[in-house]
Scaffold this active site. Structure first.
Site, PDB file in Angstrom:
ATOM      1  N   TRP A 101      42.695  48.783  47.899  1.00  0.00           N
ATOM      2  CA  TRP A 101      41.673  48.467  46.799  1.00  0.00           C
ATOM      3  C   TRP A 101      40.412  49.312  47.331  1.00  0.00           C
ATOM      4  O   TRP A 101      39.633  49.698  46.463  1.00  0.00           O
ATOM      5  CB  TRP A 101      41.454  47.026  46.629  1.00  0.00           C
ATOM      6  N   ASP A 171      33.986  43.441  46.826  1.00  0.00           N
ATOM      7  CA  ASP A 171      34.989  42.981  46.091  1.00  0.00           C
ATOM      8  C   ASP A 171      35.732  42.058  46.462  1.00  0.00           C
ATOM      9  O   ASP A 171      36.651  41.950  47.496  1.00  0.00           O
ATOM     10  CB  ASP A 171      35.840  44.308  45.895  1.00  0.00           C
ATOM     11  N   LYS A 195      43.025  35.713  40.463  1.00  0.00           N
ATOM     12  CA  LYS A 195      43.516  35.663  41.546  1.00  0.00           C
ATOM     13  C   LYS A 195      43.152  34.055  42.006  1.00  0.00           C
ATOM     14  O   LYS A 195      44.060  33.254  42.030  1.00  0.00           O
ATOM     15  CB  LYS A 195      43.195  36.431  42.761  1.00  0.00           C
TER      16      LYS A 195
HETATM   17  C1  LIG Z   1      43.696  42.696  42.089  1.00  0.00           C
HETATM   18  C2  LIG Z   1      42.593  43.300  42.695  1.00  0.00           C
HETATM   19  C3  LIG Z   1      41.895  44.314  42.233  1.00  0.00           C
HETATM   20  C4  LIG Z   1      42.369  44.811  40.742  1.00  0.00           C
HETATM   21  O1  LIG Z   1      41.843  43.833  39.724  1.00  0.00           O
HETATM   22  P1  LIG Z   1      41.811  44.089  38.319  1.00  0.00           P
HETATM   23  O2  LIG Z   1      41.217  42.992  37.768  1.00  0.00           O
HETATM   24  O3  LIG Z   1      43.384  44.387  37.928  1.00  0.00           O
HETATM   25  O4  LIG Z   1      41.357  45.391  37.745  1.00  0.00           O
HETATM   26  C5  LIG Z   1      40.857  45.004  42.672  1.00  0.00           C
HETATM   27  N1  LIG Z   1      40.403  44.547  44.041  1.00  0.00           N
HETATM   28  C6  LIG Z   1      41.214  43.364  44.825  1.00  0.00           C
HETATM   29  C7  LIG Z   1      40.665  43.163  46.166  1.00  0.00           C
HETATM   30  C8  LIG Z   1      42.116  42.997  44.048  1.00  0.00           C
HETATM   31  O5  LIG Z   1      42.960  41.846  44.763  1.00  0.00           O
END
Ligand SMILES: *Cc1c(COP(=O)(O)O)cnc(C)c1O
Length: 360
Positions: A101, A171, A195
């Protein structure tokens, strides 16, 4: 049979929340309507949105000088919105590279600015957090971006980086609300909802007010945080149903002891699972450095990859779903977010022990 869903995302939601949504599906609080059918500008939905924000602020202790935005486009759109909004006349930004990521965030930022990779763990295949004394922070950077929990690799920071006055951007897609954090240490926190918050389609951004209002020229209106902040996230139609479910999750968290209680439970779950991996005499291996193992996404391999298919199939037959690892790393991954009960992890551990015995 009890089903336990270990999906990395979209992921398990609290059963109580789903039952409440079911009960309110056709008629929300006597309104005669489903939340899905309500105007986002109507009294009922504005109440739902305000309550969700207030509950989140209380849960995370979000200071008054931070805006809470309910957006769309996923964490992926934040990879672009962050440089567009936070460069503020600067030409370079700092990024940590700790896995899949981080890499994606870096790739997107390079379209807008010079990226200084402060530290990278590519050399050890992203199995640790880089030691702080190796970091090359740039004091002229517009901000420092990092990924506190790498969902795919299963690597998590258990400390908050500090690069002096450089604004910190995180993030938190896969570990928001899983542990207590001091929001005031961050300039901006973002997370896709699917998540640990609610359904896909909602993206949460928590941003310090003074950073807003200085976007790169030509930035589309919809990508300007200030536009969303000035309009209480209702510049356009927000993802109303996803916000409603997220609000129910926030209430569920409050009812169950808040973030501190979640964190204690998450520690217990992770401990149980990693202990089982480490006690398997090499049948299962977690490649991640012990101090940097994620509490949310536990990745592990089997000593013989030829057994992967049988593991997944037999686990499914026991009601243990979505354990296959990400296609880029293989092996297994058990995502054990807030809504995964300790019993689910115990059931997985019992299955793993039995599987190892039968296949050793
Ligand atoms: C799942 C995830 C993403 C991507 O998320 P989207 O909502 O599909 O754009 C980005 N960063 C992390 C740490 C993730 O777990």
């Amino acid at each position: 049979m009890t089903i336990y869903n270990f999906s990395a995302g979209p992921a398990v939601l609290p059963k109580e929340v789903l039952l409440q949504a079911q009960a309110e599906m056709l008629d929300w609080h006597g309104s005669g309507m489903s939340v899905m059918e309500m105007s986002h500008r109507g009294r009922e939905f504005i109440g739902i949105a305000e309550q969700a924000e207030a509950d989140l602020r209380e849960l995370m202790g979000i200071p008054a000088n931070y805006k809470v935005l309910f957006l769309q486009g996923g964490a992926h759109l934040q990879f672009s919105m962050i440089p567009l909004n936070l460069l503020r006349g600067k030409t370079t930004a700092d990024y940590l590279n700790t896995g899949a990521w981080s890499k994606k965030a870096i790739g997107e930022a390079k379209k807008f600015c010079e990226v200084n990779v402060v530290a990278s763990t590519a050399d050890n295949h992203f199995t640790s957090v880089p030691a702080f004394d190796t970091w090359k922070c740039n004091q002229d950077a517009a901000y420092l971006h990092y990924t506190p929990n790498e969902t795919i690799g299963g690597v998590e920071f258990n400390w908050i980086p500090d690069c002096g006055d450089v604004p910190l951007v995180a993030d938190m897609s896969s570990n928001i609300l899983s542990r207590e954090i001091d929001v005031s240490k961050f300039a901006l926190i973002y997370a896709g909802a699917q998540k640990n918050i609610g359904p896909a389609g909602l993206t949460l951004v928590i941003v310090r007010e003074d950073l807003l209002g200085n976007v790169v020229a030509g930035t589309p209106t919809m990508l300007d945080y200030k536009v969303h902040a000035d309009n209480d996230s209702m510049y356009n139609t927000p993802p109303t149903y996803a916000m409603y479910i997220a609000g129910l999750v926030f209430q569920w968290l409050k009812k169950n002891g808040g973030i501190a209680a979640m964190e204690a439970n998450n520690i217990a779950k992770a401990k149980l699972l990693y202990a089982a991996i480490d006690a398997s005499n090499g049948f299962y291996t977690c490649p991640v450095a012990v101090s940097d193992r994620s509490r949310m996404n536990v990745s592990f391999t089997l000593k013989d990859a030829a057994l992967d298919g049988a593991f997944v199939k037999q686990a499914e037959a026991m009601g243990l779903l979505q354990l296959k690892g990400h296609r880029s790393v293989g092996g297994m991954r058990a995502s054990i977010y807030n809504a995964m009960p300790l019993e689910g992890v115990a059931a997985l551990v019992a299955f793993m022990q039995q599987f190892a015995q039968q296949n050793s």
